[in-house]
Design an enzyme around this catalytic site. Structure first.
Site, PDB file in Angstrom:
ATOM      1  N   SER A   1      19.986   7.189   0.434  1.00  0.00           N
ATOM      2  CA  SER A   1      18.992   7.995   1.153  1.00  0.00           C
ATOM      3  C   SER A   1      17.897   7.064   1.644  1.00  0.00           C
ATOM      4  CB  SER A   1      18.400   9.063   0.234  1.00  0.00           C
ATOM      5  OG  SER A   1      17.594   8.437  -0.757  1.00  0.00           O
TER       6      SER A   1
ATOM      7  N   ASP B   1      22.294   7.970   4.233  1.00  0.00           N
ATOM      8  CA  ASP B   1      22.351   9.421   4.030  1.00  0.00           C
ATOM      9  C   ASP B   1      21.065  10.070   4.555  1.00  0.00           C
ATOM     10  OD1 ASP B   1      23.651  11.663   2.985  1.00  0.00           O
ATOM     11  OD2 ASP B   1      22.694  11.479   1.028  1.00  0.00           O
ATOM     12  N   HIS B   2      21.203  11.102   5.374  1.00  0.00           N
ATOM     13  CA  HIS B   2      20.058  11.918   5.827  1.00  0.00           C
ATOM     14  C   HIS B   2      18.932  11.118   6.492  1.00  0.00           C
ATOM     15  CE1 HIS B   2      21.360  15.729   4.147  1.00  0.00           C
ATOM     16  NE2 HIS B   2      21.749  15.066   3.077  1.00  0.00           N
TER      17      HIS B   2
ATOM     18  N   GLU C   1      24.165  16.574  11.066  1.00  0.00           N
ATOM     19  CA  GLU C   1      24.002  17.871  10.368  1.00  0.00           C
ATOM     20  C   GLU C   1      23.469  18.914  11.332  1.00  0.00           C
ATOM     21  OE1 GLU C   1      21.762  17.691   6.667  1.00  0.00           O
ATOM     22  OE2 GLU C   1      20.956  19.713   6.939  1.00  0.00           O
TER      23      GLU C   1
ATOM     24  N   HIS D   1      21.284  20.730  -2.090  1.00  0.00           N
ATOM     25  CA  HIS D   1      21.021  19.486  -2.814  1.00  0.00           C
ATOM     26  C   HIS D   1      20.291  19.829  -4.111  1.00  0.00           C
ATOM     27  CE1 HIS D   1      21.005  17.800   1.447  1.00  0.00           C
ATOM     28  NE2 HIS D   1      22.005  17.191   0.846  1.00  0.00           N
TER      29      HIS D   1
ATOM     30  N   HIS E   1      27.797  18.588   1.530  1.00  0.00           N
ATOM     31  CA  HIS E   1      26.660  18.056   0.775  1.00  0.00           C
ATOM     32  C   HIS E   1      26.440  18.952  -0.434  1.00  0.00           C
ATOM     33  CE1 HIS E   1      24.802  15.042   3.591  1.00  0.00           C
ATOM     34  NE2 HIS E   1      25.825  15.511   4.289  1.00  0.00           N
TER      35      HIS E   1
ATOM     36  N   GLY F   1      27.404  18.494  -3.666  1.00  0.00           N
ATOM     37  CA  GLY F   1      28.610  18.660  -4.482  1.00  0.00           C
ATOM     38  C   GLY F   1      28.309  18.897  -5.954  1.00  0.00           C
TER      39      GLY F   1
ATOM     40  N   ASN G   1      25.074  13.295  -6.085  1.00  0.00           N
ATOM     41  CA  ASN G   1      23.941  12.497  -6.545  1.00  0.00           C
ATOM     42  C   ASN G   1      23.384  13.072  -7.844  1.00  0.00           C
ATOM     43  OD1 ASN G   1      21.850  10.662  -6.614  1.00  0.00           O
ATOM     44  ND2 ASN G   1      20.591  11.698  -5.087  1.00  0.00           N
TER      45      ASN G   1
HETATM   46  P1  13P Z   1      23.753  16.763  -4.977  1.00  0.00           P
HETATM   47  O1  13P Z   1      22.269  16.873  -5.088  1.00  0.00           O
HETATM   48  O2  13P Z   1      24.411  18.082  -5.187  1.00  0.00           O
HETATM   49  O3  13P Z   1      24.308  15.718  -5.833  1.00  0.00           O
HETATM   50  O4  13P Z   1      24.069  16.389  -3.449  1.00  0.00           O
HETATM   51  C1  13P Z   1      23.862  15.114  -2.967  1.00  0.00           C
HETATM   52  C2  13P Z   1      23.987  15.064  -1.496  1.00  0.00           C
HETATM   53  O5  13P Z   1      24.498  15.954  -0.864  1.00  0.00           O
HETATM   54  C3  13P Z   1      23.457  13.870  -0.830  1.00  0.00           C
HETATM   55  O6  13P Z   1      23.565  13.945   0.549  1.00  0.00           O
END
Ligand code: 13P
Length: 294
Positions: free
Chosen positions: A62, A97-98, A147, A190, A218, A220, A242
């Protein structure tokens, strides 16, 4: 040929293969895990498990984590060093990421990232399309994820509301941009789920069937195993994790500190969460069925 050019061509070759890796996963109905990294130890633990399990992997970074580690060049140098010194042979895709601005995407590409996610969810739809295209035009051959809608929850300590993606919006966005992967907002969040997760599998399947683009899930962490598997069966080709790694690591580190208050060697403190973190990584490789796919 100069060393610099040679390195650049090699890099482009890698990215080409990485795109094929995603398409192969989509075709064969498994997904590639993205595990987000926060420091050297996490990157090392994740790479060691992926090598053992022979799983390709996205290492997600990130913008906050990149800043924490010192910057994009530090991250690239660290990951390249680990790949070399640990003799990692599985594909390792270093992914931003993002990223919320063009500038961040540009800086990560310049530093040597293999894959970029532009997250335009805080912009208007029109601006999201516009900036996504601007980022695309800067990329060489990096994998490109975008996204639409808003994946809710908490990322880098900042909370976001949910806004669901519709089939029409996904089709329109894909027709106006040249992305490799789409992260639709279909109910995942998230961070920690409050209440039962409710993922719109039907819309996911429709987007996948009608656009044929690899989709990214995202949020997961915290999803029941069966739900993740159902998502993979309905078009998801990458799943991001994450929070579950953080929680598993944290639980064991807290326990270690409670029982070893006089231990001050940071290596011992940080690595007391190694086994727990590694078992989460191994579990998700099994669920996504990416074991042995490298
Ligand atoms: P989590 O917070 O569910 O682990 O998701 C992480 C994520 O999607 C990072 O882009």
């Amino acid at each position: 040929m100069t060393k610099q050019l040679e390195k650049h061509i090699l890099k482009l070759g890698d990215c080409m293969n990485f795109k094929e890796i995603i398409l192969k996963a989509k075709e064969e109905n498994y997904a590639i895990p993205q595990f987000n990294i926060n420091n050297l130890e996490w990157a090392k633990y994740i790479l060691e498990v992926c090598e053992e399990e022979k799983s390709p992997v996205f290492l997600g970074v990130s913008q906050g984590a990149a800043k924490y580690m010192g910057g994009f060049n530090v991250v690239v140098g660290m990951v390249n060093g680990l790949k070399k010194d640990l003799n990692i042979t599985v594909p390792v895709i270093l992914h931003l990421d993002h990223a919320s601005t063009f500038e961040l995407c540009k800086n990560a590409v310049d530093a040597g990232f293999d894959s970029i996610m532009f997250d335009g969810s805080k912009y208007s739809y029109e601006d999201n399309v516009k900036i996504t295209n601007e980022v695309k035009s800067y990329l060489n051959n990096q994998i490109f994820e975008a996204e639409i809608g808003k994946i809710g929850g908490e990322e880098d300590g900042v909370a976001d509301e949910k806004l669901f993606t519709s089939l029409d919006e996904a089709k329109d966005f894909i027709s106006k941009t040249n992305i490799d992967m789409l992260a639709p907002a279909l109910g995942s969040v998230h961070g920690i789920y409050k209440g039962e997760p409710n993922i719109q599998i039907n819309v996911m399947r429709e987007i996948s069937n009608e656009t044929n683009l690899p989709l990214v899930l995202h949020g997961g962490s915290g999803l029941p195993d069966e739900v993740i598997k159902e998502c993979v069966a309905n078009g998801i080709t990458k799943v991001n994790f994450n929070t579950d790694l953080q929680i598993a690591w944290h639980n064991d580190v807290v326990e270690f500190i409670k029982n070893n208050e006089d231990v001050y060697d940071p290596r011992k403190v940080i690595s007391s969460g190694e086994i727990a973190l590694k078992s989460v990584v191994r579990k998700y490789i099994q669920i996504l069925n990416s074991k042995g796919k490298a």
